[in-house]
Scaffold this motif. Structure first.
Motif, short mmCIF file in Angstrom:
data_model
loop_
_atom_site.label_atom_id
_atom_site.label_comp_id
_atom_site.label_asym_id
_atom_site.label_seq_id
_atom_site.Cartn_x
_atom_site.Cartn_y
_atom_site.Cartn_z
N UNK A 289 0.84 -1.20 0.00
CA UNK A 289 0.00 0.00 0.00
C UNK A 289 0.87 1.25 0.00
N UNK B 29 0.84 3.67 2.11
CA UNK B 29 1.34 3.95 3.47
C UNK B 29 2.67 3.25 3.72
N UNK C 116 -2.66 3.01 8.74
CA UNK C 116 -3.94 2.49 8.25
C UNK C 116 -3.80 1.71 6.94
N UNK C 117 -2.74 0.93 6.79
CA UNK C 117 -2.55 0.16 5.55
C UNK C 117 -3.64 -0.90 5.36
N UNK D 130 -7.23 7.70 8.07
CA UNK D 130 -5.96 8.28 7.67
C UNK D 130 -5.36 7.65 6.42
N UNK D 131 -6.20 6.93 5.67
CA UNK D 131 -5.77 6.32 4.41
C UNK D 131 -6.42 7.10 3.26
N UNK D 132 -5.66 8.04 2.66
CA UNK D 132 -6.28 8.97 1.69
C UNK D 132 -6.98 8.26 0.54
N UNK D 133 -6.44 7.14 0.09
CA UNK D 133 -7.02 6.47 -1.08
C UNK D 133 -8.36 5.83 -0.76
N UNK D 134 -8.54 5.36 0.46
CA UNK D 134 -9.72 4.54 0.75
C UNK D 134 -10.63 5.08 1.86
#
Lengths: 88, 145
Positions: free
Chosen positions: A53, A55, B52-53, B88-92
């Motif tokens: 991912x 992150x 938050x991965x 905190x996961x911008x994509x999701x």
């Protein structure tokens, strides 16, 4: 070719990613050794590619492996495009 | 293996933070004794350490810890949040669907992950999970327990 799917713990998330990466590779007719692990051991395994991912990609900066980012682990099209654009 | 059985599902739970949401889903596993009481703490610790991965698709979070953090049986619970929560996961972000995984080291771990992938790999199922109004509808989606 060795591909490592990486998540924080190497338990759940990276296993899902690995299974979907394997499915896409089969569709593309590419054979590769695919494994999954946690972010702290990923670099030492020296794979050709790391799929993870956004992150965790930041955590992996500086690794010798080429890092491929996937945001939606269930989107087979995204995984396919990411692999096609990055595998050489 | 316990996968989204009736006592492992809660719809429209109020949570104001990612930690709240993780604990709500983890608590369902604790109450059924599928994980030890400290497992949700380990899930939250992982979130704080690794980020938050595990928000692995739009609106979907899969918080979990390690087998040695107190998992008794391979298990998955499901909490649908009443209001979406930013992890905190911008994509999701934001997250609405939270699946807590009791990650076991047994063969059942792979089986339960495959069950989860079968459910969430179909975007029609994901859409349905956002709108189902009771457990019976979920039971139909997962093909019965």
């Amino acid at each position: 070719m060795k591909i490592l799917c990486v998540c924080g713990l190497g338990q759940g998330t990276s296993l899902i990613l690995r299974m979907n990466v394997e499915t896409v590779l089969r569709e593309l007719g590419i054979s590769a050794d695919v494994e999954n692990t946690d972010v702290s051991t990923a670099s030492s395994m020296a794979p050709d590619y790391i799929v993870t991912s956004n992150e965790l990609a930041q955590t992996l900066e500086g690794t010798a492996s080429k890092v491929i980012i996937v945001n939606n682990y269930f989107d087979m099209n995204e995984i396919k495009t990411a692999l096609q654009n990055n595998l050489s | 293996m316990k996968f989204l059985e009736k006592n492992l599902v809660a719809l429209d739970v109020a949570a104001t933070s990612a930690e709240d949401a993780i604990r709500a889903a983890g608590q369902l596993l604790v109450e059924e004794k599928l994980v030890e009481a400290h497992y949700p703490d380990a899930m939250v610790d992982s979130y704080k350490t690794n980020g938050p991965y595990f928000v692995l698709a739009p609106q979907i979070a899969l918080p979990h810890a390690r087998p040695e953090d107190g998992v008794n049986e391979a298990s998955v619970s499901f909490v649908r949040l009443r209001e979406p929560v930013v992890f905190g996961n911008p994509a999701n972000d934001p997250v609405t669907l939270v699946f807590a995984l009791g990650a076991s080291s047994s063969d059942e771990h792979l089986q339960i992950i495959q069950k989860l992938m079968k459910l969430l790999g179909d975007s029609a199922n994901v859409e349905a999970l956002k709108t189902v109004s009771n457990y019976e509808e979920i039971n139909l989606l997962i093909g019965g327990n």
